[in-house]
Enzyme design. Structure first.
Site, PDB file in Angstrom:
ATOM      1  N   ASP A   9       0.875  -1.159   0.000  1.00 55.41           N
ATOM      2  CA  ASP A   9       0.000   0.000   0.000  1.00 55.41           C
ATOM      3  C   ASP A   9       0.923   1.223   0.000  1.00 55.41           C
ATOM      4  OD1 ASP A   9      -2.311   1.666   0.478  1.00 55.41           O
ATOM      5  OD2 ASP A   9      -1.680   1.770   2.572  1.00 55.41           O
ATOM      6  N   LEU A  10       0.410   2.384  -0.304  1.00 53.34           N
ATOM      7  CA  LEU A  10       1.268   3.578  -0.368  1.00 53.34           C
ATOM      8  C   LEU A  10       1.111   4.473   0.869  1.00 53.34           C
ATOM      9  CD1 LEU A  10       3.134   5.520  -2.053  1.00 53.34           C
ATOM     10  CD2 LEU A  10       1.030   6.527  -2.927  1.00 53.34           C
ATOM     11  N   ASP A  11      -0.086   5.070   0.985  1.00 52.10           N
ATOM     12  CA  ASP A  11      -0.318   6.045   2.060  1.00 52.10           C
ATOM     13  C   ASP A  11      -0.244   5.377   3.425  1.00 52.10           C
ATOM     14  OD1 ASP A  11      -0.909   8.290   0.360  1.00 52.10           O
ATOM     15  OD2 ASP A  11      -2.861   7.408  -0.064  1.00 52.10           O
ATOM     16  N   THR A  17       1.729   9.979   4.240  1.00 54.46           N
ATOM     17  CA  THR A  17       0.732  10.908   3.702  1.00 54.46           C
ATOM     18  C   THR A  17      -0.593  10.816   4.445  1.00 54.46           C
ATOM     19  OG1 THR A  17       0.445   9.184   2.087  1.00 54.46           O
ATOM     20  CG2 THR A  17       1.503  11.199   1.315  1.00 54.46           C
ATOM     21  N   LYS A  45      -8.822   5.625   6.484  1.00 57.83           N
ATOM     22  CA  LYS A  45      -7.573   5.141   5.886  1.00 57.83           C
ATOM     23  C   LYS A  45      -7.874   4.025   4.895  1.00 57.83           C
ATOM     24  CE  LYS A  45      -4.384   6.363   9.573  1.00 57.83           C
ATOM     25  NZ  LYS A  45      -3.506   5.854  10.634  1.00 57.83           N
ATOM     26  N   GLY A  46      -7.258   4.106   3.736  1.00 56.97           N
ATOM     27  CA  GLY A  46      -7.426   3.073   2.722  1.00 56.97           C
ATOM     28  C   GLY A  46      -8.719   3.196   1.932  1.00 56.97           C
ATOM     29  N   ARG A  49     -11.636   8.365  -2.055  1.00 55.32           N
ATOM     30  CA  ARG A  49     -11.981   9.771  -1.791  1.00 55.32           C
ATOM     31  C   ARG A  49     -13.496   9.950  -1.676  1.00 55.32           C
ATOM     32  NH1 ARG A  49      -9.635  13.513  -6.208  1.00 55.32           N
ATOM     33  NH2 ARG A  49      -7.926  12.023  -5.959  1.00 55.32           N
ATOM     34  N   SER A 114      -2.611   0.665  -4.288  1.00 52.38           N
ATOM     35  CA  SER A 114      -3.082   1.822  -3.522  1.00 52.38           C
ATOM     36  C   SER A 114      -4.462   2.281  -3.976  1.00 52.38           C
ATOM     37  CB  SER A 114      -2.086   2.973  -3.705  1.00 52.38           C
ATOM     38  OG  SER A 114      -2.627   4.183  -3.228  1.00 52.38           O
ATOM     39  N   ALA A 115      -5.226   2.825  -3.040  1.00 48.35           N
ATOM     40  CA  ALA A 115      -6.538   3.375  -3.373  1.00 48.35           C
ATOM     41  C   ALA A 115      -6.427   4.779  -3.971  1.00 48.35           C
ATOM     42  CB  ALA A 115      -7.386   3.451  -2.099  1.00 48.35           C
ATOM     43  N   SER A 116      -5.239   5.356  -3.864  1.00 48.43           N
ATOM     44  CA  SER A 116      -5.093   6.774  -4.225  1.00 48.43           C
ATOM     45  C   SER A 116      -4.980   7.008  -5.724  1.00 48.43           C
ATOM     46  CB  SER A 116      -3.847   7.343  -3.551  1.00 48.43           C
ATOM     47  OG  SER A 116      -3.607   8.648  -4.019  1.00 48.43           O
ATOM     48  N   ASN A 118      -3.603   9.667  -6.622  1.00 49.89           N
ATOM     49  CA  ASN A 118      -2.396  10.484  -6.687  1.00 49.89           C
ATOM     50  C   ASN A 118      -1.127   9.654  -6.507  1.00 49.89           C
ATOM     51  OD1 ASN A 118      -3.768  13.158  -6.773  1.00 49.89           O
ATOM     52  ND2 ASN A 118      -4.511  12.554  -4.756  1.00 49.89           N
ATOM     53  N   LYS A 145     -11.074  -0.636  -1.676  1.00 54.94           N
ATOM     54  CA  LYS A 145     -10.866  -1.430  -0.460  1.00 54.94           C
ATOM     55  C   LYS A 145     -12.017  -1.142   0.499  1.00 54.94           C
ATOM     56  CE  LYS A 145      -5.862  -0.736  -0.871  1.00 54.94           C
ATOM     57  NZ  LYS A 145      -4.675  -0.066  -0.317  1.00 54.94           N
ATOM     58  N   GLU A 169       0.078  -3.269   4.679  1.00 52.24           N
ATOM     59  CA  GLU A 169      -1.080  -2.361   4.772  1.00 52.24           C
ATOM     60  C   GLU A 169      -1.165  -1.665   6.131  1.00 52.24           C
ATOM     61  OE1 GLU A 169      -3.725  -0.749   4.048  1.00 52.24           O
ATOM     62  OE2 GLU A 169      -4.063  -1.273   1.984  1.00 52.24           O
ATOM     63  N   ASP A 170      -1.576  -0.413   6.137  1.00 56.14           N
ATOM     64  CA  ASP A 170      -1.746   0.289   7.423  1.00 56.14           C
ATOM     65  C   ASP A 170      -3.224   0.491   7.771  1.00 56.14           C
ATOM     66  OD1 ASP A 170      -2.169   2.256   5.368  1.00 56.14           O
ATOM     67  OD2 ASP A 170      -2.080   3.774   6.944  1.00 56.14           O
TER      68      ASP A 170
HETATM   69  C1  BG6 Z   1      -5.730   5.862   0.391  1.00 55.59           C
HETATM   70  C2  BG6 Z   1      -5.745   6.703   1.644  1.00 55.59           C
HETATM   71  O1  BG6 Z   1      -4.458   5.348   0.168  1.00 55.59           O
HETATM   72  O2  BG6 Z   1      -6.134   6.648  -0.736  1.00 55.59           O
HETATM   73  C3  BG6 Z   1      -7.108   7.347   1.832  1.00 55.59           C
HETATM   74  O3  BG6 Z   1      -5.437   5.885   2.756  1.00 55.59           O
HETATM   75  C4  BG6 Z   1      -7.488   8.129   0.576  1.00 55.59           C
HETATM   76  O4  BG6 Z   1      -7.061   8.194   2.963  1.00 55.59           O
HETATM   77  C5  BG6 Z   1      -7.425   7.228  -0.642  1.00 55.59           C
HETATM   78  O5  BG6 Z   1      -8.791   8.675   0.702  1.00 55.59           O
HETATM   79  C6  BG6 Z   1      -7.728   7.978  -1.935  1.00 55.59           C
HETATM   80  O6  BG6 Z   1      -6.687   8.880  -2.164  1.00 55.59           O
HETATM   81  P1  BG6 Z   1      -6.708  10.075  -3.220  1.00 55.59           P
HETATM   82  O7  BG6 Z   1      -5.268  10.519  -3.250  1.00 55.59           O
HETATM   83  O8  BG6 Z   1      -7.140   9.484  -4.520  1.00 55.59           O
HETATM   84  O9  BG6 Z   1      -7.648  11.090  -2.702  1.00 55.59           O
HETATM   85 MG    MG Z   2      -2.687   3.183   3.593  1.00 60.39          MG
END
Ligand code: BG6
Ligand code: MG
Length: 218
Positions: A9-11, A17, A45-46, A49, A114-116, A118, A145, A169-170
């Site tokens: 996982d990233l964040d 972050t 977390k995870g 958005r 990662s779910a992000s 970004n 997730k 994973e956190d």
């Molecule tokens: C996850 C974070 O990795 O990504 C969440 O733990 C976040 O807090 C999710 O909401 C989505 O991220 P982003 O960068 O697309 O807003």
């Molecule tokens: Mg995470």
């Protein structure tokens, strides 16, 4: 040498972050007159958005128009990106580079899950993009997730069977996703929060190269 798939996982696992997500959401919630606790933040977390904002609104018993919802999503990300813009390699969490380097030496495939949306921007900022054989993020999935989709795709991209994958994973949602995917879950954080993981460590300083070797061999 055995081959396992190592999925990160990233964040909150590779970079800290999680604190920036928290800050950005907290400010936004305040503007809506909603307060949320550290404990409630664990549930964000995870989580994607969209789902995060839905949860915050539910905590505050607020219903808003789709237009405002979209506007707030944009605002949150703008604020979050302003934190990301300042990031550099100093924000990589302790011993992450050592573990990535060791896995490479051991010829083990490495994926990001990662779910992000970004994720790629962040990996570029901290100069870690080339450490990954595959990157799967919030742009590549339709189910967030705790659905296992992101990890299943991450495994497929490195051509490793789910049961041969190990996930770092956190988040509560992420550990559930890894377990559901039939992967070994390693929680990074507190046992109180991540008790459903197969193993939990405070951070990567507690994960020795010998331990990684035993994960590869077993
Ligand atoms: C996850 C974070 O990795 O990504 C969440 O733990 C976040 O807090 C999710 O909401 C989505 O991220 P982003 O960068 O697309 O807003
Ligand atoms: Mg995470």
């Amino acid at each position: 040498m055995n081959k396992k798939g190592f999925i990160f996982d990233l964040d909150g696992v590779i970079v800290d972050t999680a604190k920036y997500h928290f800050l950005a959401w907290q400010r936004l919630a305040k503007g809506l007159d909603i307060n949320f606790t550290e404990e409630e933040n664990e549930q964000l977390k995870g989580v994607s958005r969209v789902r995060s904002l839905e949860k915050i609104l539910a905590w505050g018993n607020k219903t808003i128009s789709q237009e405002l919802f979209d506007e707030l999503m944009g605002k949150k990300n703008e604020e979050y990106l302003s934190f990301i813009a300042e990031m550099d390699t100093n924000e990589i969490l302790p011993d992450v580079p050592r573990v990535l380097k060791f896995l490479k030496e051991m010829d083990q495939p490495i994926s990001l899950g990662s779910a992000s949306k970004n994720a790629r921007t962040i990996l570029e900022r901290v100069n870690l993009k080339s450490s990954f054989n595959a990157i799967v993020d919030g742009n590549d999935v339709s189910k967030a997730k705790p659905d296992p989709e992101v990890f299943l795709i991450a495994a497929k991209e490195i051509d490793v069977k789910p049961e041969d994958c190990i996930v770092f994973e956190d988040s509560v949602a992420g550990v559930t996703a890894a377990n559901t995917a039939n992967m070994i879950s390693i929680g990074i954080g507190s046992k109180d929060v991540l008790g459903h993981a197969n193993y939990v460590f405070k951070d990567f300083t507690e994960i020795s190269n010998d331990l990684i070797k035993s994960l590869i061999e077993n």
